[in-house]
Each structure stands twice: as C-alpha cells, then as structure tokens.
Design a protein around this motif. Structure first.
Motif, PDB file in Angstrom:
ATOM      1  N   PRO A  62      12.788 -30.265  15.085  1.00  0.00           N
ATOM      2  CA  PRO A  62      12.421 -29.830  13.731  1.00  0.00           C
ATOM      3  C   PRO A  62      10.919 -29.970  13.490  1.00  0.00           C
ATOM      4  O   PRO A  62      10.243 -30.773  14.116  1.00  0.00           O
ATOM      5  N   SER A  63      10.425 -29.149  12.593  1.00  0.00           N
ATOM      6  CA  SER A  63       9.030 -29.244  12.154  1.00  0.00           C
ATOM      7  C   SER A  63       8.943 -30.246  11.027  1.00  0.00           C
ATOM      8  O   SER A  63       9.937 -30.586  10.388  1.00  0.00           O
ATOM      9  N   LEU A  64       7.749 -30.718  10.769  1.00  0.00           N
ATOM     10  CA  LEU A  64       7.510 -31.664   9.693  1.00  0.00           C
ATOM     11  C   LEU A  64       6.596 -31.003   8.682  1.00  0.00           C
ATOM     12  O   LEU A  64       5.553 -30.453   9.047  1.00  0.00           O
ATOM     13  N   VAL A  65       6.977 -31.021   7.408  1.00  0.00           N
ATOM     14  CA  VAL A  65       6.164 -30.432   6.355  1.00  0.00           C
ATOM     15  C   VAL A  65       5.477 -31.552   5.604  1.00  0.00           C
ATOM     16  O   VAL A  65       6.115 -32.477   5.094  1.00  0.00           O
ATOM     17  N   VAL A  66       4.141 -31.484   5.569  1.00  0.00           N
ATOM     18  CA  VAL A  66       3.325 -32.458   4.859  1.00  0.00           C
ATOM     19  C   VAL A  66       2.470 -31.673   3.863  1.00  0.00           C
ATOM     20  O   VAL A  66       1.563 -30.942   4.266  1.00  0.00           O
ATOM     21  N   GLY A  67       2.796 -31.825   2.598  1.00  0.00           N
ATOM     22  CA  GLY A  67       2.092 -31.023   1.595  1.00  0.00           C
ATOM     23  C   GLY A  67       2.368 -29.548   1.835  1.00  0.00           C
ATOM     24  O   GLY A  67       3.509 -29.122   1.866  1.00  0.00           O
ATOM     25  N   ARG A  68       1.300 -28.789   2.045  1.00  0.00           N
ATOM     26  CA  ARG A  68       1.465 -27.358   2.328  1.00  0.00           C
ATOM     27  C   ARG A  68       1.317 -27.039   3.817  1.00  0.00           C
ATOM     28  O   ARG A  68       1.275 -25.886   4.187  1.00  0.00           O
ATOM     29  N   ARG A  69       1.245 -28.066   4.639  1.00  0.00           N
ATOM     30  CA  ARG A  69       1.086 -27.853   6.082  1.00  0.00           C
ATOM     31  C   ARG A  69       2.406 -28.097   6.814  1.00  0.00           C
ATOM     32  O   ARG A  69       3.111 -29.055   6.518  1.00  0.00           O
ATOM     33  N   THR A  70       2.679 -27.258   7.768  1.00  0.00           N
ATOM     34  CA  THR A  70       3.832 -27.441   8.637  1.00  0.00           C
ATOM     35  C   THR A  70       3.330 -27.833  10.013  1.00  0.00           C
ATOM     36  O   THR A  70       2.523 -27.130  10.612  1.00  0.00           O
ATOM     37  N   LEU A  71       3.799 -28.980  10.494  1.00  0.00           N
ATOM     38  CA  LEU A  71       3.434 -29.447  11.827  1.00  0.00           C
ATOM     39  C   LEU A  71       4.572 -29.108  12.777  1.00  0.00           C
ATOM     40  O   LEU A  71       5.683 -29.619  12.633  1.00  0.00           O
ATOM     41  N   ASP A  72       4.277 -28.249  13.730  1.00  0.00           N
ATOM     42  CA  ASP A  72       5.300 -27.873  14.699  1.00  0.00           C
ATOM     43  C   ASP A  72       4.861 -28.212  16.128  1.00  0.00           C
ATOM     44  O   ASP A  72       5.359 -27.659  17.094  1.00  0.00           O
TER      45      ASP A  72
END
Length: 133
Positions: A62-72
C-alpha cells in the motif's frame, strides 16, 4: 543445514515494521540482503511479527498518504524476502509465530523454511556470528 553454515552469519529479525518514512530507502531486510552479498552469505530467521514478511501475498504494497503527498516508494518486505532467497540466503520463519498468522497451506512464500516443526531451528553455534536486527 550444511557445511557452509560456519562461514555465514545468522540474522534474526523479530520486528516486522519499523516505520514507513524512516525506512523507505533502507529497511532491516535491505541490510540483510547487503550482508548476504558482502559477507560470504547470511541466513535469516524471522520471528514474532516479522514472519509476516514471508507471506506469499502478491498484492502490491500500500501507499502512504501524508497530507497531500502520496508516498509509493516504500519497501515491500515480501519482495526483500524473495530477493534474499534468489541470492542464496536461507530464510526461516519460526513455526510457533507462523501459527498466529497463517491462514492456509500456501500462505508462506515458496522457499521459506519453517523453523521448529519438522524442520529444526538453525544451529546458532555453527554460525560465524548471530545478529539481532
């Protein structure tokens, strides 16, 4: 195990997850892969929650969403276990801990050995070094 054991290191991993952002470039299994590559081989014993790293689940991490950023770009420990196996490491998952998570006969990745059931635990005294990661 075999006579190569005395030249190898045994790496014991008990914690499956140590944080996403902190380890997105080098997690504990990345270190295990590098030790295997650079130190004449390493074997890995997964214990506790770390046995989940050996799951045969093929869904993407899964990706991680931090604020408006998606970390993939986060590491997938299942891929790391596959890479370890492909590069000659023996990977064990402790039988007693597997019993807490295993949901069927194909839950464990092919090539990962069960430690403590019919397949004995690795003989720690035969290794060049034993390291808890």
């Amino acid at each position: 195990m075999g006579d190569h054991q005395g030249r190898r290191r045994l790496l014991i991993v008990e914690r499956a997850y140590r944080g996403a952002l902190e380890t997105q470039f080098a997690d504990v299994l990345y270190l295990a892969r590098e030790l295997n590559r650079q130190q004449n081989g390493a074997d890995v014993l997964l214990r506790g929650l770390a046995v989940t790293c050996a799951a045969a689940d093929t869904r993407p991490a899964p990706s991680l969403v931090v604020g408006r950023r998606t970390l993939d770009t986060l590491p997938d420990p299942r891929d790391s276990v596959r890479s370890l196996l492909e590069n000659g490491a023996t990977v064990w998952a402790e039988e007693a801990d597997l019993a807490l998570f295993e949901t069927g006969p194909h839950w464990l990745q092919p090539g990962v050995r069960r430690a403590g059931g019919a397949d004995p635990l690795p003989d720690w005294s035969a290794y060049r070094g034993v390291h808890f990661l």
